[in-house]
Scaffold this active site. Structure first.
Site, PDB file in Angstrom:
ATOM      1  CB  CYS A   2      54.421  51.041 -52.958  1.00 12.65           C
ATOM      2  SG  CYS A   2      55.607  51.777 -54.093  1.00 12.65           S
ATOM      3  CG  HIS A  28      56.384  50.496 -49.203  1.00 10.47           C
ATOM      4  ND1 HIS A  28      57.095  49.630 -50.004  1.00 10.47           N
ATOM      5  CD2 HIS A  28      56.387  51.689 -49.851  1.00 10.47           C
ATOM      6  CE1 HIS A  28      57.497  50.286 -51.087  1.00 10.47           C
ATOM      7  NE2 HIS A  28      57.085  51.532 -51.010  1.00 10.47           N
ATOM      8  CG  ASN A  48      60.146  52.102 -52.934  1.00 10.60           C
ATOM      9  OD1 ASN A  48      59.559  51.035 -53.047  1.00 10.60           O
ATOM     10  ND2 ASN A  48      59.519  53.271 -52.911  1.00 10.60           N
TER      11      ASN A  48
HETATM   12  O1  UT7 Z   1      56.988  53.909 -52.621  1.00 14.06           O
HETATM   13  C1  UT7 Z   1      56.227  55.003 -53.002  1.00 14.06           C
HETATM   14  C2  UT7 Z   1      56.363  56.061 -52.073  1.00 14.06           C
HETATM   15  N1  UT7 Z   1      57.477  56.925 -52.334  1.00 14.06           N
HETATM   16  C3  UT7 Z   1      58.063  57.505 -51.320  1.00 14.06           C
HETATM   17  O2  UT7 Z   1      57.727  57.169 -50.222  1.00 14.06           O
HETATM   18  C4  UT7 Z   1      59.049  58.607 -51.524  1.00 14.06           C
HETATM   19  C5  UT7 Z   1      58.652  59.739 -50.660  1.00 14.06           C
HETATM   20  N2  UT7 Z   1      59.537  60.867 -50.686  1.00 14.06           N
HETATM   21  C6  UT7 Z   1      60.809  60.836 -50.196  1.00 14.06           C
HETATM   22  O3  UT7 Z   1      61.265  59.815 -49.746  1.00 14.06           O
HETATM   23  C7  UT7 Z   1      61.585  62.121 -50.165  1.00 14.06           C
HETATM   24  O4  UT7 Z   1      60.746  63.207 -50.451  1.00 14.06           O
HETATM   25  C8  UT7 Z   1      62.780  62.127 -51.140  1.00 14.06           C
HETATM   26  C9  UT7 Z   1      63.830  61.167 -50.630  1.00 14.06           C
HETATM   27  C10 UT7 Z   1      62.325  61.719 -52.521  1.00 14.06           C
HETATM   28  C11 UT7 Z   1      63.395  63.515 -51.180  1.00 14.06           C
HETATM   29  O5  UT7 Z   1      63.774  63.957 -49.896  1.00 14.06           O
HETATM   30  P1  UT7 Z   1      63.440  65.435 -49.435  1.00 14.06           P
HETATM   31  O6  UT7 Z   1      64.039  65.591 -48.100  1.00 14.06           O
HETATM   32  O7  UT7 Z   1      61.962  65.627 -49.569  1.00 14.06           O
HETATM   33  O8  UT7 Z   1      64.279  66.305 -50.459  1.00 14.06           O
HETATM   34  P2  UT7 Z   1      63.743  67.379 -51.527  1.00 14.06           P
HETATM   35  O9  UT7 Z   1      62.949  66.727 -52.587  1.00 14.06           O
HETATM   36  O10 UT7 Z   1      63.149  68.520 -50.778  1.00 14.06           O
HETATM   37  O11 UT7 Z   1      65.126  67.836 -52.134  1.00 14.06           O
HETATM   38  C12 UT7 Z   1      66.083  68.585 -51.378  1.00 14.06           C
HETATM   39  C13 UT7 Z   1      67.221  68.988 -52.279  1.00 14.06           C
HETATM   40  C14 UT7 Z   1      66.781  69.666 -53.566  1.00 14.06           C
HETATM   41  O12 UT7 Z   1      67.701  70.685 -53.847  1.00 14.06           O
HETATM   42  P3  UT7 Z   1      67.343  72.219 -53.503  1.00 14.06           P
HETATM   43  O13 UT7 Z   1      66.091  72.525 -54.291  1.00 14.06           O
HETATM   44  O14 UT7 Z   1      67.133  72.263 -52.034  1.00 14.06           O
HETATM   45  O15 UT7 Z   1      68.552  72.953 -53.980  1.00 14.06           O
HETATM   46  C15 UT7 Z   1      66.909  68.578 -54.602  1.00 14.06           C
HETATM   47  O16 UT7 Z   1      67.157  69.083 -55.892  1.00 14.06           O
HETATM   48  O17 UT7 Z   1      67.953  67.817 -52.679  1.00 14.06           O
HETATM   49  C16 UT7 Z   1      68.088  67.824 -54.105  1.00 14.06           C
HETATM   50  N3  UT7 Z   1      68.103  66.436 -54.572  1.00 14.06           N
HETATM   51  C17 UT7 Z   1      69.219  65.677 -54.608  1.00 14.06           C
HETATM   52  N4  UT7 Z   1      70.500  65.953 -54.285  1.00 14.06           N
HETATM   53  C18 UT7 Z   1      71.405  64.965 -54.431  1.00 14.06           C
HETATM   54  C19 UT7 Z   1      67.054  65.678 -54.994  1.00 14.06           C
HETATM   55  N5  UT7 Z   1      67.478  64.435 -55.310  1.00 14.06           N
HETATM   56  C20 UT7 Z   1      68.819  64.415 -55.075  1.00 14.06           C
HETATM   57  C21 UT7 Z   1      69.815  63.427 -55.208  1.00 14.06           C
HETATM   58  N6  UT7 Z   1      71.067  63.735 -54.876  1.00 14.06           N
HETATM   59  N7  UT7 Z   1      69.515  62.171 -55.631  1.00 14.06           N
END
Ligand code: UT7
Length: 321
Positions: free
Chosen positions: A115, A248, A278
């Site tokens: 990225c 980004h 992204n």
């Molecule tokens: O370009 C390279 C760089 N990449 C990035 O910058 C990505 C960086 N990370 C992020 O943007 C965020 O961490 C995410 C958007 C990927 C995730 O957001 P988060 O607030 O960190 O959520 P999380 O991973 O803590 O997930 C929260 C909950 C989980 O459920 P439980 O364990 O709380 O029951 C996940 O299983 O959301 C669930 N979850 C989803 N729910 C609905 C994860 N993906 C999804 C989804 N739809 N697509």
């Protein structure tokens, strides 16, 4: 003789025809528009059809940048393409684009910093231009991440999109305009946080993107601002002097938290993550092209570009447009 600077002459971009909304994705994996918008700010992304590839998207973006610069293929003597999703393992995507554009001179090569690839690409091209090793460079970010995401994994597949963007840079003597400063960093100890689980040298297959999203998020907001502070310091300017922050486009929350931490006013942020998702190395040149064409970024404006990606690799560059 005064010092050479790398001045932006034109921008271009290209998105696949098909836009895929969150609601459309929710028919495929267990997710919702509400979750995706709240956690990422993404509302839709463009997904390439089989005939749309990294090379075809990159070529159209580069041609648009050449047109905007008012230049033909004979003017370019350096082509750098930042991509993690080449059409072929080799030859380089940059040489395929070079040929498609009818450029028959100079050097062309790919650059792999995921990225952060476009920031690394601009910084690399700048070194060629300010040393006189090249006169005019095309720097392209082109990706088809839809081909490496795991469409069964809802934690990653909702985040990414396809597209390409490009800029033309020219070495010019004197003047205020051009690349003013840059700072690049990499730390391979973070490899397992964001990687593809295949490749020609390991599995012999393309593999799928794997990410510890929470850790990447934390790193992005916690550490990545160091390169921005560095780039400001090297150029002797501050966040108050900035006209546009073009980061980004991974996640609205990361972008806003980084801007807040740096004291960059929110109205200076160019945000396209809602429409593009992204697009990895393509996200910054896509956003630049949007903001140039809608009249926000104008000659003389101070513009900061910044990105972090797999590796980790991260960087920032400050340009007087
Ligand atoms: O370009 C390279 C760089 N990449 C990035 O910058 C990505 C960086 N990370 C992020 O943007 C965020 O961490 C995410 C958007 C990927 C995730 O957001 P988060 O607030 O960190 O959520 P999380 O991973 O803590 O997930 C929260 C909950 C989980 O459920 P439980 O364990 O709380 O029951 C996940 O299983 O959301 C669930 N979850 C989803 N729910 C609905 C994860 N993906 C999804 C989804 N739809 N697509």
């Amino acid at each position: 003789m005064s010092a050479l600077r790398s001045v932006v002459l034109g921008t271009g971009s290209c998105l696949p025809e098909r836009a895929v909304t969150n609601a459309m994705l929710a028919e495929r994996v267990e997710t919702s528009d509400e979750w995706i918008v709240q956690r990422t700010g993404i509302r839709q992304r463009h997904i390439a059809a089989p005939h749309e590839t990294t090379v075809t998207l990159g070529t159209r973006a580069a041609q648009a940048a050449l047109d905007a610069a008012g230049l033909g293929p004979d003017a370019i003597d350096l082509v750098i393409c930042a991509t993690s999703t080449p059409d072929h393992t080799f030859p380089a995507t940059a040489t395929e684009i070079q040929a498609a554009l009818g450029i028959g001179q100079g050097a062309a090569f790919d650059l792999q910093a995921v990225c952060a690839g476009f920031v690394f690409g601009v910084t690399t091209a700048d070194k060629f231009l300010v040393t006189g090793a090249a006169q005019r460079a095309l720097v392209i970010g082109a990706e088809t991440f839809s081909r490496i995401v795991d469409w069964e994994d809802r934690t990653t597949c909702v985040l990414f999109g396809d597209g390409a963007g490009a800029v033309v840079l020219e070495a010019r003597e004197g003047g205020e305009r051009g690349v003013l400063s840059a700072a690049l960093r990499s730390d391979g100890r973070y490899r397992d946080k964001l990687y593809v689980d295949g490749g020609p040298g390991s599995t012999g297959a393309v593999g799928h993107l794997r990410m510890e999203g929470k850790d990447v998020f934390r790193f992005a907001v916690g550490q990545v601002t160091d390169v921005i502070v560095d780039a400001f310091a090297k150029a002797g300017v501050t966040a108050d002097d900035l006209d546009w922050f073009v980061p980004h486009q991974a996640n609205r929350r990361i972008i806003e938290a980084s801007a807040d931490k740096l004291g960059i006013a929110r109205e200076k942020i160019v945000m396209t993550v809602d429409r593009h998702g992204n697009t990895s190395a393509a996200s910054i040149p896509l956003a630049l092209d949007v903001a140039v064409r809608d009249g926000r970024i104008k000659p003389g404006d101070l513009v900061m570009i910044e990105a972090i990606g797999g590796g980790f690799s991260w960087g920032a560059a400050l340009l007087r447009w």
